[in-house]
Motif scaffolding. Structure first.
Motif, PDB file in Angstrom:
ATOM      1  N   LEU A 181       0.829  -1.207   0.000  1.00  0.00           N
ATOM      2  CA  LEU A 181       0.000   0.000   0.000  1.00  0.00           C
ATOM      3  C   LEU A 181       0.861   1.253   0.000  1.00  0.00           C
ATOM      4  O   LEU A 181       0.571   2.221  -0.716  1.00  0.00           O
ATOM      5  N   ALA A 182       1.927   1.259   0.786  1.00  0.00           N
ATOM      6  CA  ALA A 182       2.821   2.421   0.852  1.00  0.00           C
ATOM      7  C   ALA A 182       3.492   2.675  -0.490  1.00  0.00           C
ATOM      8  O   ALA A 182       3.535   3.819  -0.968  1.00  0.00           O
ATOM      9  N   VAL A 183       4.006   1.636  -1.117  1.00  0.00           N
ATOM     10  CA  VAL A 183       4.712   1.794  -2.393  1.00  0.00           C
ATOM     11  C   VAL A 183       3.783   2.374  -3.459  1.00  0.00           C
ATOM     12  O   VAL A 183       4.127   3.354  -4.134  1.00  0.00           O
ATOM     13  N   PHE A 184       2.588   1.810  -3.606  1.00  0.00           N
ATOM     14  CA  PHE A 184       1.676   2.295  -4.637  1.00  0.00           C
ATOM     15  C   PHE A 184       1.116   3.674  -4.295  1.00  0.00           C
ATOM     16  O   PHE A 184       0.876   4.487  -5.186  1.00  0.00           O
ATOM     17  N   THR A 185       0.900   3.944  -3.019  1.00  0.00           N
ATOM     18  CA  THR A 185       0.410   5.267  -2.620  1.00  0.00           C
ATOM     19  C   THR A 185       1.462   6.330  -2.887  1.00  0.00           C
ATOM     20  O   THR A 185       1.165   7.388  -3.459  1.00  0.00           O
ATOM     21  N   LEU A 186       2.705   6.075  -2.499  1.00  0.00           N
ATOM     22  CA  LEU A 186       3.766   7.049  -2.740  1.00  0.00           C
ATOM     23  C   LEU A 186       4.055   7.190  -4.233  1.00  0.00           C
ATOM     24  O   LEU A 186       4.293   8.297  -4.714  1.00  0.00           O
ATOM     25  N   ALA A 187       3.993   6.088  -4.971  1.00  0.00           N
ATOM     26  CA  ALA A 187       4.185   6.176  -6.425  1.00  0.00           C
ATOM     27  C   ALA A 187       3.081   7.027  -7.047  1.00  0.00           C
ATOM     28  O   ALA A 187       3.338   7.847  -7.930  1.00  0.00           O
ATOM     29  N   GLY A 188       1.858   6.867  -6.576  1.00  0.00           N
ATOM     30  CA  GLY A 188       0.741   7.621  -7.111  1.00  0.00           C
ATOM     31  C   GLY A 188       0.704   9.076  -6.690  1.00  0.00           C
ATOM     32  O   GLY A 188      -0.033   9.871  -7.262  1.00  0.00           O
ATOM     33  N   SER A 189       1.500   9.432  -5.712  1.00  0.00           N
ATOM     34  CA  SER A 189       1.531  10.822  -5.251  1.00  0.00           C
ATOM     35  C   SER A 189       2.376  11.710  -6.162  1.00  0.00           C
ATOM     36  O   SER A 189       2.305  12.927  -6.082  1.00  0.00           O
ATOM     37  N   ARG A 190       3.144  11.091  -7.060  1.00  0.00           N
ATOM     38  CA  ARG A 190       4.002  11.865  -7.961  1.00  0.00           C
ATOM     39  C   ARG A 190       3.190  12.495  -9.081  1.00  0.00           C
ATOM     40  O   ARG A 190       2.189  11.933  -9.517  1.00  0.00           O
ATOM     41  N   PRO A 191       3.611  13.672  -9.532  1.00  0.00           N
ATOM     42  CA  PRO A 191       2.880  14.343 -10.627  1.00  0.00           C
ATOM     43  C   PRO A 191       2.733  13.438 -11.849  1.00  0.00           C
ATOM     44  O   PRO A 191       3.690  12.797 -12.281  1.00  0.00           O
TER      45      PRO A 191
END
Length: 129
Positions: free
Chosen positions: A58-68
């Protein structure tokens, strides 16, 4: 608005990363917070692998999705959160309503709403050079 939404997503991702680190490296410290108990050594493996792995994913995909320009990655934690809420609903229906169940459900719904809003709103962001 977009900056605040992105910051909220990063905060959720970092929180999930901390949860992953806790379950992977100190599962005994996480037992009370999550009302789980590993009764044997292989139970520690379940806490580290299953719960730690869940939070790490969840952390990896959430942080990846936070990028512009990368908000499509947020679909993964959105689906995970829907599955968790389904399980939480079954728990409440079969086991009864409790204060911890309400608290967990509220936190999960808030996270889901923020993640889905970010997935929809941040999709138009341009990747900065």
């Amino acid at each position: 608005m977009e900056k605040g939404l992105r910051s909220a997503v990063v905060l959720i991702g970092v929180s999930m990363l901390l949860g992953a680190a806790g379950f992977i490296f100190a599962p005994e410290a996480m037992e009370a917070q999550f009302s789980v108990v590993a009764s044997r050594v292989d139970g520690m493996g379940t806490l580290r692998g299953d719960l730690g792995g869940l939070f790490l994913t969840l952390a990896v995909f959430t942080l990846a999705g936070s990028r512009p320009g990368k908000s499509a990655w947020l679909a993964v934690p959105v689906v995970f959160m829907l599955a968790v809420l389904f399980g939480r609903t079954v728990h409440i229906l079969l086991d009864g309503l409790s204060e911890p169940a309400i608290r967990s459900t509220v936190v999960e719904i808030i996270a889901l709403v923020i993640l889905e809003a970010a997935r929809r709103k941040l999709v138009t962001d341009k990747v900065e050079s």
